[in-house]
Design a protein around this motif. Structure first.
Motif, PDB file in Angstrom:
ATOM      1  N   ALA A 116       0.912  -1.229   0.023  1.00 19.43           N
ATOM      2  CA  ALA A 116       0.023  -0.126   0.249  1.00 19.43           C
ATOM      3  C   ALA A 116       0.746   1.302   0.105  1.00 19.43           C
ATOM      4  O   ALA A 116       1.871   1.102   0.318  1.00 19.43           O
ATOM      5  CB  ALA A 116      -0.820   0.168   1.226  1.00 19.43           C
ATOM      6  N   LEU A 117       0.257   2.455  -0.600  1.00 27.90           N
ATOM      7  CA  LEU A 117       1.011   3.717  -0.590  1.00 27.90           C
ATOM      8  C   LEU A 117       0.727   4.372   0.953  1.00 27.90           C
ATOM      9  O   LEU A 117       0.236   3.437   1.750  1.00 27.90           O
ATOM     10  CB  LEU A 117       0.421   4.511  -1.426  1.00 27.90           C
ATOM     11  CG  LEU A 117       1.129   4.512  -2.758  1.00 27.90           C
ATOM     12  CD1 LEU A 117       1.833   3.337  -3.096  1.00 27.90           C
ATOM     13  CD2 LEU A 117       0.419   4.942  -3.908  1.00 27.90           C
ATOM     14  N   HIS A 118       1.209   5.504   1.237  1.00 29.69           N
ATOM     15  CA  HIS A 118       1.292   5.905   2.438  1.00 29.69           C
ATOM     16  C   HIS A 118      -0.248   6.289   2.830  1.00 29.69           C
ATOM     17  O   HIS A 118      -1.136   6.493   1.952  1.00 29.69           O
ATOM     18  CB  HIS A 118       1.832   7.602   2.571  1.00 29.69           C
ATOM     19  CG  HIS A 118       3.250   7.486   2.228  1.00 29.69           C
ATOM     20  ND1 HIS A 118       3.970   7.071   0.906  1.00 29.69           N
ATOM     21  CD2 HIS A 118       4.312   7.865   2.995  1.00 29.69           C
ATOM     22  CE1 HIS A 118       5.117   7.149   1.267  1.00 29.69           C
ATOM     23  NE2 HIS A 118       5.382   7.929   2.258  1.00 29.69           N
ATOM     24  N   ALA A 119      -0.579   6.044   4.114  1.00 29.93           N
ATOM     25  CA  ALA A 119      -1.878   6.374   4.720  1.00 29.93           C
ATOM     26  C   ALA A 119      -2.124   7.535   4.531  1.00 29.93           C
ATOM     27  O   ALA A 119      -3.242   8.005   4.155  1.00 29.93           O
ATOM     28  CB  ALA A 119      -1.935   5.505   6.145  1.00 29.93           C
ATOM     29  N   LYS A 120      -1.388   8.476   5.349  1.00 35.05           N
ATOM     30  CA  LYS A 120      -1.686   9.904   5.323  1.00 35.05           C
ATOM     31  C   LYS A 120      -0.417  10.267   4.349  1.00 35.05           C
ATOM     32  O   LYS A 120       0.499   9.968   4.132  1.00 35.05           O
ATOM     33  CB  LYS A 120      -1.492  10.346   6.567  1.00 35.05           C
ATOM     34  CG  LYS A 120      -2.237  10.328   7.406  1.00 35.05           C
ATOM     35  CD  LYS A 120      -2.153  10.331   9.021  1.00 35.05           C
ATOM     36  CE  LYS A 120      -1.421  11.714   9.558  1.00 35.05           C
ATOM     37  NZ  LYS A 120      -1.214  11.516  10.754  1.00 35.05           N
ATOM     38  N   SER A 121      -1.016  11.324   3.441  1.00 37.85           N
ATOM     39  CA  SER A 121      -0.188  11.799   2.423  1.00 37.85           C
ATOM     40  C   SER A 121       1.134  12.561   3.031  1.00 37.85           C
ATOM     41  O   SER A 121       1.038  13.142   4.393  1.00 37.85           O
ATOM     42  CB  SER A 121      -0.863  13.087   1.645  1.00 37.85           C
ATOM     43  OG  SER A 121      -0.268  13.129   0.489  1.00 37.85           O
ATOM     44  N   PRO A 122       2.052  12.220   2.646  1.00 37.96           N
ATOM     45  CA  PRO A 122       3.556  12.707   3.072  1.00 37.96           C
ATOM     46  C   PRO A 122       3.600  14.423   2.836  1.00 37.96           C
ATOM     47  O   PRO A 122       2.742  14.895   2.395  1.00 37.96           O
ATOM     48  CB  PRO A 122       4.785  12.330   2.024  1.00 37.96           C
ATOM     49  CG  PRO A 122       4.234  10.944   1.379  1.00 37.96           C
ATOM     50  CD  PRO A 122       2.544  11.628   1.118  1.00 37.96           C
ATOM     51  N   ASN A 123       4.696  15.129   3.776  1.00 34.76           N
ATOM     52  CA  ASN A 123       4.683  16.338   3.766  1.00 34.76           C
ATOM     53  C   ASN A 123       4.942  16.846   2.491  1.00 34.76           C
ATOM     54  O   ASN A 123       6.072  16.545   1.983  1.00 34.76           O
ATOM     55  CB  ASN A 123       5.776  16.509   4.960  1.00 34.76           C
ATOM     56  CG  ASN A 123       5.747  18.104   5.250  1.00 34.76           C
ATOM     57  OD1 ASN A 123       5.428  19.059   4.416  1.00 34.76           O
ATOM     58  ND2 ASN A 123       6.318  18.480   6.424  1.00 34.76           N
ATOM     59  N   CYS A 128       8.359  18.874   1.973  1.00 31.02           N
ATOM     60  CA  CYS A 128       9.567  18.449   1.887  1.00 31.02           C
ATOM     61  C   CYS A 128       9.905  17.710   0.468  1.00 31.02           C
ATOM     62  O   CYS A 128       8.778  17.303  -0.115  1.00 31.02           O
ATOM     63  CB  CYS A 128       9.632  17.207   2.715  1.00 31.02           C
ATOM     64  SG  CYS A 128      10.880  16.086   2.563  1.00 31.02           S
ATOM     65  N   ILE A 156      11.341  15.348  -0.708  1.00 27.80           N
ATOM     66  CA  ILE A 156      11.196  14.082  -0.882  1.00 27.80           C
ATOM     67  C   ILE A 156       9.387  13.556  -0.656  1.00 27.80           C
ATOM     68  O   ILE A 156       9.086  12.877  -1.629  1.00 27.80           O
ATOM     69  CB  ILE A 156      11.970  13.313   0.149  1.00 27.80           C
ATOM     70  CG1 ILE A 156      13.550  13.405  -0.208  1.00 27.80           C
ATOM     71  CG2 ILE A 156      11.682  11.680   0.080  1.00 27.80           C
ATOM     72  CD1 ILE A 156      14.399  12.822   0.939  1.00 27.80           C
ATOM     73  N   GLY A 157       9.128  14.083   0.261  1.00 31.79           N
ATOM     74  CA  GLY A 157       7.716  13.779   0.595  1.00 31.79           C
ATOM     75  C   GLY A 157       6.617  14.125  -0.536  1.00 31.79           C
ATOM     76  O   GLY A 157       5.765  13.261  -1.068  1.00 31.79           O
ATOM     77  N   ASN A 211       7.598  14.011  -3.821  1.00 32.85           N
ATOM     78  CA  ASN A 211       7.794  13.298  -4.977  1.00 32.85           C
ATOM     79  C   ASN A 211       7.621  11.826  -4.854  1.00 32.85           C
ATOM     80  O   ASN A 211       7.568  11.084  -5.757  1.00 32.85           O
ATOM     81  CB  ASN A 211       9.232  13.728  -5.515  1.00 32.85           C
ATOM     82  CG  ASN A 211       9.290  14.960  -6.109  1.00 32.85           C
ATOM     83  OD1 ASN A 211       8.431  15.795  -6.530  1.00 32.85           O
ATOM     84  ND2 ASN A 211      10.227  15.603  -5.852  1.00 32.85           N
ATOM     85  N   ILE A 212       7.901  11.256  -3.623  1.00 30.92           N
ATOM     86  CA  ILE A 212       8.053   9.942  -3.308  1.00 30.92           C
ATOM     87  C   ILE A 212       6.729   9.126  -3.768  1.00 30.92           C
ATOM     88  O   ILE A 212       6.595   8.026  -4.162  1.00 30.92           O
ATOM     89  CB  ILE A 212       8.362   9.708  -1.948  1.00 30.92           C
ATOM     90  CG1 ILE A 212       8.785   8.205  -1.696  1.00 30.92           C
ATOM     91  CG2 ILE A 212       7.233   9.804  -1.156  1.00 30.92           C
ATOM     92  CD1 ILE A 212      10.218   8.050  -1.697  1.00 30.92           C
ATOM     93  N   VAL A 251       6.435   8.128  -7.389  1.00 34.97           N
ATOM     94  CA  VAL A 251       7.651   7.067  -7.466  1.00 34.97           C
ATOM     95  C   VAL A 251       7.086   5.654  -7.218  1.00 34.97           C
ATOM     96  O   VAL A 251       7.286   4.617  -7.873  1.00 34.97           O
ATOM     97  CB  VAL A 251       8.860   7.679  -6.785  1.00 34.97           C
ATOM     98  CG1 VAL A 251       9.852   6.101  -6.929  1.00 34.97           C
ATOM     99  CG2 VAL A 251       9.632   8.658  -7.567  1.00 34.97           C
ATOM    100  N   LEU A 252       6.670   5.794  -5.703  1.00 38.67           N
ATOM    101  CA  LEU A 252       6.087   4.633  -5.251  1.00 38.67           C
ATOM    102  C   LEU A 252       4.822   4.175  -6.042  1.00 38.67           C
ATOM    103  O   LEU A 252       4.601   2.780  -6.286  1.00 38.67           O
ATOM    104  CB  LEU A 252       5.588   4.686  -3.847  1.00 38.67           C
ATOM    105  CG  LEU A 252       6.620   5.071  -2.866  1.00 38.67           C
ATOM    106  CD1 LEU A 252       6.097   5.558  -1.286  1.00 38.67           C
ATOM    107  CD2 LEU A 252       7.530   3.818  -2.598  1.00 38.67           C
TER     108      LEU A 252
END
Lengths: 141, 141
Positions: free
Chosen positions: A89-96, A99, A101-102, A104-105, A108-109
DNA sequence: ACGTACTGTAACTATACTTGTTACAGATAT
DNA sequence: ATATCTGTAACAAGTATAGTTACAGTACGT
């Protein structure tokens, strides 16, 4: 009971149907072999029917049979029919998003996820229901 | 929140560590980027450390850094380190052993499961942390 | 037409897994 | 010593699967 065993049960069901040929099989009988409730089986049969893998008949002397020959049902179709979701699964909560990295990741994932899913699909596509039948019968060609 | 996003978070973490080189990164800072709690990050770092992918330092000015160069960390190792389990689960309850299909299907499914997992591992093995870094940076080589 | 025997599906419960959170012991640099 | 980290236990909350009951809808035989 959180681990998703729908694909395993679906294969069990389809194997039974394959062995029964054109005969209508009742959900109760399948449930007895899978060792679960008939409603659980009917739920799965609904998904398999939606994927045109089985055909059900309501009413007296009803039941379910394969929609096609076992040779023409690939495990990839079965996998998709029971919607087992993705390998990871992808992130549960969207990354920051502040940031770099947050920000663009996720994309990519997501691409990676698609790659892996495709790979699983291709591997499953190498097997047909017929090959499962043969393995269950002990014919390890 | 039942879907397992540990692999996604692990990759996010490792990408941050890769960008920080030899510098120790605090779990709080990673948590801010992933948008979660620092303990969640430390739990994952523990698993990654167990897989010899990262090295942590306790105490003041402690933190975590990569144990190896990004080129030498394959995504397959990451996947195994965070123990994402298998692509599909076997029967929750054991099938009816009095049925010839129920008796044999488990072994067949188990073999199939291993095949698929191997396939996923090989696909993930084609990627390194370095390749993820490049993708995040927008360098789609 | 009517009863019987199925499927299809909604609704609810139990269970288990993931994640979030607080709390605190242990380690380390200044 | 003190401040600042990690490591980990313990618990709460949210969610998905699976099990179960109940019942409407459909088809067959008489």
């Amino acid at each position: 009971m959180a681990a998703n065993s729908q694909f395993a049960m679906a294969l069990h069901i389809l194997t039974m149907l394959a062995k029964s040929g054109d005969e209508n099989v009742k959900s109760e009988r399948i449930a007895a072999s899978v060792n679960t409730n008939a409603v659980v089986i009917r739920r799965l049969l609904g998904q398999l029917g939606h994927g045109d893998l089985v055909v059900s008949q309501t009413g007296a002397f009803g039941g379910t049979r394969l929609a096609r020959k076992p040779e023409d049902i690939s495990l990839c179709e079965v996998y998709k029919a029971v919607s087992c979701g993705e390998v990871f699964a992808l992130h549960a909560k969207s990354p920051n998003q502040d940031c770099p990295i947050g920000r663009n990741i996720e994309a990519v994932l997501c691409n990676l996820q698609k790659e892996i899913d495709k790979s699983v699909g291709e591997k499953l596509g190498q097997y047909s229901l017929q090959s499962v039948l043969e393995m269950v019968d002990g014919v390890y060609a």
